[in-house]
Design an enzyme around this catalytic site. Sequence first.
Site, mmCIF file in Angstrom:
data_model
loop_
_atom_site.group_PDB
_atom_site.id
_atom_site.type_symbol
_atom_site.label_atom_id
_atom_site.label_comp_id
_atom_site.label_asym_id
_atom_site.label_seq_id
_atom_site.Cartn_x
_atom_site.Cartn_y
_atom_site.Cartn_z
ATOM 1 C CB SER A 55 -0.942 -0.052 1.216
ATOM 2 O OG SER A 55 -1.867 0.992 1.201
ATOM 3 C CG HIS A 80 -4.379 -1.627 -2.005
ATOM 4 N ND1 HIS A 80 -4.759 -2.508 -1.021
ATOM 5 C CD2 HIS A 80 -3.778 -0.595 -1.341
ATOM 6 C CE1 HIS A 80 -4.412 -2.039 0.167
ATOM 7 N NE2 HIS A 80 -3.819 -0.878 -0.011
#
EC number: 3.4.21.92
Length: 209
Positions: free
Chosen positions: A107, A132
């Site tokens: 992330s 993501h």
Amino acid sequence: MSEMQMPEMRYILPSFVEHSSYGAKESNPYNKLFEERIIFLGTQVDDASANDIMAQLLVLEGLDPDRDITMYINSPGGSFTSLMAIYDTMQYVRPDVQTVCLGQAASAAAVLLAAGTPGKRAALPNARVLIHQPATGGVQGQVSDLEIQAKEIERMRKLMEETLARHTGKSAEQVRIDTDRDKILTAEEAKEYGIVDQVFDYRKLSAQN
């Protein structure tokens, strides 16, 4: 930085005493790393870790603006605003910032890994990278507030896509497609994607060769 705040952990961090002509000095692994111009991100990315990392970047720049800084990363990611605070500081300081992933960079941490100086981004062989969309949390409130929050979520999403695109050579459109769901990459796949430039070999093997 003898009073450097230690990350929360379940094991006891060892300390040791170094002796020199100036006398004895108690130290610990994190202080020793800092002396070698190494910053270690080993927690989630939040306001506390961001403030610690930004402070270290700025101090190391002040100590020597011409020597590289190395950032080792093993983090599950975290806050988008904390990510961008660290990111901006990495780009702001004069020294090159080498980034190395060991364990995982997920992330927000994956963006920091990619944001290292081109040619100086690396991962260890079994590292894992996950990209993501930014986490948004629960959205609630009256209609006007929901509209404001929706615009901010879209702004964050676009900024993250543009940032990853800038550092990987991908288009923002491709990044949006790839990050619509969790995309998990091995070290070699992260290299192919443009998040890192090389996969480090083990030092023992390098020494034997």
